[in-house]
Enzyme design. Structure first.
Site, PDB file in Angstrom:
ATOM      1  N   LEU A 114       5.598 -10.664  -2.048  1.00 35.52           N
ATOM      2  CA  LEU A 114       4.191 -10.698  -2.475  1.00 35.52           C
ATOM      3  C   LEU A 114       3.300 -11.407  -1.463  1.00 35.52           C
ATOM      4  CD1 LEU A 114       4.691 -11.388  -6.323  1.00 35.52           C
ATOM      5  CD2 LEU A 114       4.500  -9.185  -5.156  1.00 35.52           C
ATOM      6  N   SER A 140       6.295   3.736  13.129  1.00 35.57           N
ATOM      7  CA  SER A 140       4.865   3.943  13.347  1.00 35.57           C
ATOM      8  C   SER A 140       4.639   4.694  14.654  1.00 35.57           C
ATOM      9  CB  SER A 140       4.204   2.560  13.420  1.00 35.57           C
ATOM     10  OG  SER A 140       2.917   2.650  13.964  1.00 35.57           O
ATOM     11  N   ASP A 168      10.027  -7.635  -3.042  1.00 35.11           N
ATOM     12  CA  ASP A 168       8.821  -7.947  -2.266  1.00 35.11           C
ATOM     13  C   ASP A 168       8.591  -9.450  -2.387  1.00 35.11           C
ATOM     14  OD1 ASP A 168       6.131  -5.882  -1.503  1.00 35.11           O
ATOM     15  OD2 ASP A 168       5.939  -8.065  -1.365  1.00 35.11           O
ATOM     16  N   LYS A 180       8.429  -2.656  15.868  1.00 36.17           N
ATOM     17  CA  LYS A 180       8.810  -1.312  15.401  1.00 36.17           C
ATOM     18  C   LYS A 180       9.797  -0.677  16.381  1.00 36.17           C
ATOM     19  CE  LYS A 180       6.566  -1.343  11.605  1.00 36.17           C
ATOM     20  NZ  LYS A 180       7.290  -1.499  10.345  1.00 36.17           N
ATOM     21  N   ASN A 233       1.674  -9.929   0.842  1.00 30.72           N
ATOM     22  CA  ASN A 233       0.466  -9.109   1.048  1.00 30.72           C
ATOM     23  C   ASN A 233       0.273  -8.125  -0.105  1.00 30.72           C
ATOM     24  OD1 ASN A 233      -1.814  -8.480   2.602  1.00 30.72           O
ATOM     25  ND2 ASN A 233      -0.813  -6.684   3.463  1.00 30.72           N
ATOM     26  N   TYR A 244       3.462  -6.584  17.143  1.00 27.72           N
ATOM     27  CA  TYR A 244       3.731  -5.719  15.988  1.00 27.72           C
ATOM     28  C   TYR A 244       4.401  -4.425  16.443  1.00 27.72           C
ATOM     29  CZ  TYR A 244       3.002  -2.144  12.472  1.00 27.72           C
ATOM     30  OH  TYR A 244       3.225  -1.108  11.594  1.00 27.72           O
ATOM     31  N   TYR A 291       0.825  -1.227   0.000  1.00 27.34           N
ATOM     32  CA  TYR A 291       0.000   0.000   0.000  1.00 27.34           C
ATOM     33  C   TYR A 291       0.861   1.280   0.000  1.00 27.34           C
ATOM     34  CZ  TYR A 291      -3.208   3.510   2.033  1.00 27.34           C
ATOM     35  OH  TYR A 291      -3.936   4.648   2.308  1.00 27.34           O
ATOM     36  N   TYR A 338       5.031   6.976  10.981  1.00 23.24           N
ATOM     37  CA  TYR A 338       3.760   7.340  10.338  1.00 23.24           C
ATOM     38  C   TYR A 338       2.645   7.325  11.367  1.00 23.24           C
ATOM     39  CZ  TYR A 338       6.212   4.798   6.486  1.00 23.24           C
ATOM     40  OH  TYR A 338       7.109   4.272   5.596  1.00 23.24           O
TER      41      TYR A 338
HETATM   42  P1  NAD Z   1       1.512  -3.627   3.061  1.00 19.63           P
HETATM   43  O1  NAD Z   1       1.266  -4.947   3.686  1.00 19.63           O
HETATM   44  O2  NAD Z   1       0.545  -3.116   2.083  1.00 19.63           O
HETATM   45  O3  NAD Z   1       2.957  -3.623   2.373  1.00 19.63           O
HETATM   46  C1  NAD Z   1       4.052  -4.341   2.906  1.00 19.63           C
HETATM   47  C2  NAD Z   1       4.701  -5.114   1.757  1.00 19.63           C
HETATM   48  O4  NAD Z   1       5.822  -5.827   2.279  1.00 19.63           O
HETATM   49  C3  NAD Z   1       3.769  -6.131   1.114  1.00 19.63           C
HETATM   50  O5  NAD Z   1       3.787  -5.938  -0.297  1.00 19.63           O
HETATM   51  C4  NAD Z   1       4.360  -7.489   1.510  1.00 19.63           C
HETATM   52  O6  NAD Z   1       4.153  -8.451   0.512  1.00 19.63           O
HETATM   53  C5  NAD Z   1       5.828  -7.144   1.709  1.00 19.63           C
HETATM   54  N1  NAD Z   1       6.531  -8.011   2.660  1.00 19.63           N
HETATM   55  C6  NAD Z   1       6.148  -8.355   3.910  1.00 19.63           C
HETATM   56  N2  NAD Z   1       7.050  -9.174   4.465  1.00 19.63           N
HETATM   57  C7  NAD Z   1       8.046  -9.356   3.540  1.00 19.63           C
HETATM   58  C8  NAD Z   1       9.247 -10.109   3.521  1.00 19.63           C
HETATM   59  N3  NAD Z   1       9.606 -10.882   4.543  1.00 19.63           N
HETATM   60  N4  NAD Z   1      10.025 -10.042   2.426  1.00 19.63           N
HETATM   61  C9  NAD Z   1       9.666  -9.270   1.372  1.00 19.63           C
HETATM   62  N5  NAD Z   1       8.525  -8.554   1.326  1.00 19.63           N
HETATM   63  C10 NAD Z   1       7.722  -8.600   2.402  1.00 19.63           C
HETATM   64  O7  NAD Z   1       1.716  -2.579   4.266  1.00 19.63           O
HETATM   65  P2  NAD Z   1       1.745  -0.986   4.224  1.00 19.63           P
HETATM   66  O8  NAD Z   1       0.505  -0.487   4.831  1.00 19.63           O
HETATM   67  O9  NAD Z   1       2.153  -0.523   2.889  1.00 19.63           O
HETATM   68  O10 NAD Z   1       2.905  -0.725   5.275  1.00 19.63           O
HETATM   69  C11 NAD Z   1       4.240  -0.491   4.864  1.00 19.63           C
HETATM   70  C12 NAD Z   1       5.098  -0.274   6.096  1.00 19.63           C
HETATM   71  O11 NAD Z   1       4.595   0.829   6.839  1.00 19.63           O
HETATM   72  C13 NAD Z   1       5.135  -1.445   7.059  1.00 19.63           C
HETATM   73  O12 NAD Z   1       6.436  -1.540   7.590  1.00 19.63           O
HETATM   74  C14 NAD Z   1       4.153  -1.051   8.129  1.00 19.63           C
HETATM   75  O13 NAD Z   1       4.451  -1.659   9.368  1.00 19.63           O
HETATM   76  C15 NAD Z   1       4.399   0.445   8.192  1.00 19.63           C
HETATM   77  N6  NAD Z   1       3.258   1.213   8.721  1.00 19.63           N
HETATM   78  C16 NAD Z   1       2.016   1.049   8.162  1.00 19.63           C
HETATM   79  C17 NAD Z   1       0.946   1.763   8.655  1.00 19.63           C
HETATM   80  C18 NAD Z   1      -0.438   1.567   8.086  1.00 19.63           C
HETATM   81  O14 NAD Z   1      -1.412   1.905   8.772  1.00 19.63           O
HETATM   82  N7  NAD Z   1      -0.590   1.074   6.864  1.00 19.63           N
HETATM   83  C19 NAD Z   1       1.147   2.674   9.696  1.00 19.63           C
HETATM   84  C20 NAD Z   1       2.410   2.828  10.233  1.00 19.63           C
HETATM   85  C21 NAD Z   1       3.481   2.084   9.725  1.00 19.63           C
HETATM   86  C1  WQD Z   2      -8.698   4.088  13.890  1.00 16.92           C
HETATM   87  C2  WQD Z   2      -9.861   4.440  14.797  1.00 16.92           C
HETATM   88  C3  WQD Z   2     -10.674   2.595  16.090  1.00 16.92           C
HETATM   89  C4  WQD Z   2     -12.140   0.219  12.788  1.00 16.92           C
HETATM   90  C5  WQD Z   2      -3.485   1.098  13.492  1.00 16.92           C
HETATM   91  C6  WQD Z   2      -2.330   0.449  14.188  1.00 16.92           C
HETATM   92  C7  WQD Z   2      -1.162   1.409  14.259  1.00 16.92           C
HETATM   93  C8  WQD Z   2      -0.836   1.942  12.866  1.00 16.92           C
HETATM   94  C9  WQD Z   2      -2.016   2.529  12.211  1.00 16.92           C
HETATM   95  C10 WQD Z   2       0.796   0.520  11.821  1.00 16.92           C
HETATM   96  C11 WQD Z   2      -9.758   3.812  16.185  1.00 16.92           C
HETATM   97  C12 WQD Z   2     -11.731   3.081  15.126  1.00 16.92           C
HETATM   98  C13 WQD Z   2     -11.583   1.229  13.536  1.00 16.92           C
HETATM   99  C14 WQD Z   2     -13.528  -0.037  12.906  1.00 16.92           C
HETATM  100  C15 WQD Z   2     -13.697   1.785  14.464  1.00 16.92           C
HETATM  101  N1  WQD Z   2      -0.385   0.900  11.996  1.00 16.92           N
HETATM  102  N2  WQD Z   2     -12.341   1.998  14.358  1.00 16.92           N
HETATM  103  N3  WQD Z   2     -14.259   0.771  13.733  1.00 16.92           N
HETATM  104  O1  WQD Z   2      -5.839   1.364  15.566  1.00 16.92           O
HETATM  105  O2  WQD Z   2      -5.400   3.843  15.249  1.00 16.92           O
HETATM  106  O3  WQD Z   2      -3.884   2.225  14.259  1.00 16.92           O
HETATM  107  O4  WQD Z   2      -3.085   1.548  12.189  1.00 16.92           O
HETATM  108  O5  WQD Z   2       1.800   0.861  12.350  1.00 16.92           O
HETATM  109  O6  WQD Z   2      -0.097   0.714  14.798  1.00 16.92           O
HETATM  110  O7  WQD Z   2      -2.743   0.082  15.509  1.00 16.92           O
HETATM  111  O8  WQD Z   2      -6.117   2.446  13.280  1.00 16.92           O
HETATM  112  O9  WQD Z   2      -7.787   2.394  11.494  1.00 16.92           O
HETATM  113  O10 WQD Z   2      -7.685   0.475  13.131  1.00 16.92           O
HETATM  114  O11 WQD Z   2      -8.534   2.679  13.910  1.00 16.92           O
HETATM  115  O12 WQD Z   2     -14.397   2.480  15.209  1.00 16.92           O
HETATM  116  O13 WQD Z   2     -14.087  -0.946  12.290  1.00 16.92           O
HETATM  117  O14 WQD Z   2     -11.058   3.910  14.218  1.00 16.92           O
HETATM  118  O15 WQD Z   2     -11.245   2.229  17.320  1.00 16.92           O
HETATM  119  O16 WQD Z   2     -10.259   4.727  17.097  1.00 16.92           O
HETATM  120  P1  WQD Z   2      -5.361   2.447  14.717  1.00 16.92           P
HETATM  121  P2  WQD Z   2      -7.544   1.920  12.866  1.00 16.92           P
END
Ligand code: NAD
Ligand code: WQD
Length: 342
Positions: A36, A128, A34, A157, A38, A153, A14, A181
């Protein structure tokens, strides 16, 4: 010296795919690795449709040390790495902790060891806001201490940031930035790429768009009894395209520095928004009345967290520009287009 060739791990995911689009648009050469687990190879064609460029791609699992080493023996020319690849489901990590420690922590160790053969000294890490746990005071700055994270998780981080600190300390010229993020939302304006969770979404925005399109019967709002203005929990939602641009700024920042870099930087808007704010914005931009029900609080949820994002502005010259309506509009555009055209 300007950086040119960037290795992006997790680049078909994503946030990675949106960042690759920005990197290609800014003139960088991009090589994605990647496994793949996810994401899907078709992402490469989607990136091509938007940018008219195709990034190099190698399917590789970072847990496999031998494959990682072979990759860096063959590909020697990277100026920097952006490391997105990780597993990210907070709930799943509670039940499968070893899978998360292996994937996220061992994956990072293999990547650092493998790339050290080639003296690649610039490294951006996807961290994160989860590292802050449940903070006593908001907004959180980068000086806010790590909090207790109830999920493995979140612990990965915190561990990965520590590993990067120690690695940077051990070397005279290793540059690293951990971007913390907040809550990424939305999609590229074209609707060609966006967030596609596998199975039932955990995160709020995909749950809302899947409810509106008829895949889910209703959205459960997890708690309306928080000590917040409307009773629902507060987060700092950030447009994925703004987030993508922050990575380009981080890469540019490396190029401008002469001394060693080791920074942690919050990437958020600096504004806290409630669950109801998101629902109301979605209803406004889509013209749809969302079916939702108030349910109990979700275990492990924090009442309120949002960023002080001034460090990103001062250091990277980056600031979030897109509004909450831009986020919900682009998420809805992506959901509709994807369900219609695939
Ligand atoms: P995502 O799952 O869409 O993308 C992660 C990608 O990494 C996927 O394409 C997956 O196939 C690949 N991957 C996972 N493990 C792997 C491995 N062992 N080897 C090679 N490829 C691998 O996730 P995203 O939402 O794009 O998140 C990207 C990064 O940002 C992650 O590190 C996630 O923890 C961090 N992050 C995400 C969020 C969020 O809410 N989406 C928030 C804060 C931090
Ligand atoms: C947002 C708000 C829920 C779903 C997560 C990870 C965090 C980071 C970002 C990676 C909250 C509410 C949600 C639903 C709801 N990821 N909610 N109904 O939990 O803030 O953060 O993603 O690093 O580590 O924990 O995000 O989108 O799940 O929730 O009411 O069906 O929406 O309670 O207040 P969160 P979220």
């Amino acid at each position: 010296m300007a950086l040119k060739n960037i290795l992006v791990t997790g680049g078909t995911g994503y946030i990675g795919s949106h960042t690759v689009v920005e990197l290609l648009g800014s003139g960088y050469n991009v090589h994605i690795i990647d496994n793949l687990s996810n994401s899907d190879r078709s992402m490469l064609e989607r990136i091509h449709q938007i940018t008219n460029k195709i990034p190099y791609f190698t399917q590789l699992d970072l847990r496999n040390k031998i494959d990682v080493f072979k990759f860096f023996e063959k590909h020697t020319k990277f100026d920097g790495i952006i490391h997105f690849a990780a597993l990210k489901s907070v709930g799943e990590s509670v039940f499968q902790p070893l899978k998360y420690y292996e994937n996220n922590v061992v994956g990072l160790l293999n990547l650092l060891e493998g790339s050290s053969q080639n003296n690649i000294n610039n490294f951006v890490f996807s961290s994160s806001c989860t590292v802050y746990g449940s903070p006593d005071l908001v907004p959180v700055t980068e000086h806010t201490k790590f909090g207790h994270t109830p999920s493995p998780y979140g612990a990965t981080k915190q561990m990965c940031e520590r590993i990067l600190d120690d690695y940077s300390y051990s070397s005279s010229d290793y540059n690293t930035i951990s971007l913390r993020y907040f809550n990424p939302l939305g999609a590229h304006d074209s609707g060609i790429i966006g967030e596609l969770p596998s199975g039932i979404p955990n995160n709020l925005m995909p749950y809302i768009t899947q409810t509106a399109i008829g895949i889910r019967p209703y959205l459960a709002v997890f708690g309306n009894d928080y000590s917040t203005p409307d009773g629902t929990a507060i987060r700092d939602y950030i447009h994925v395209m703004d987030l993508a641009k922050a990575h380009v700024k981080a890469v540019e920042y490396f190029a401008l520095q002469t001394g060693k870099v080791n920074e942690k930087i919050n990437i958020g808007t600096g504004k806290g928004k409630s669950v109801f704010d998101i629902i109301h914005s979605f209803e406004k931009v889509s013209g749809i009345k969302l079916n939702y029900k108030i349910e109990g609080r979700r275990e492990g949820d924090v009442e309120s967290i949002y960023a002080n994002a001034t460090k990103a502005e001062n250091l990277l010259n980056w600031k979030a520009e897109l509004s909450l309506d831009d986020m919900t509009r682009s998420a809805w555009n992506w959901e509709q287009k994807y369900r219609k055209e695939g």
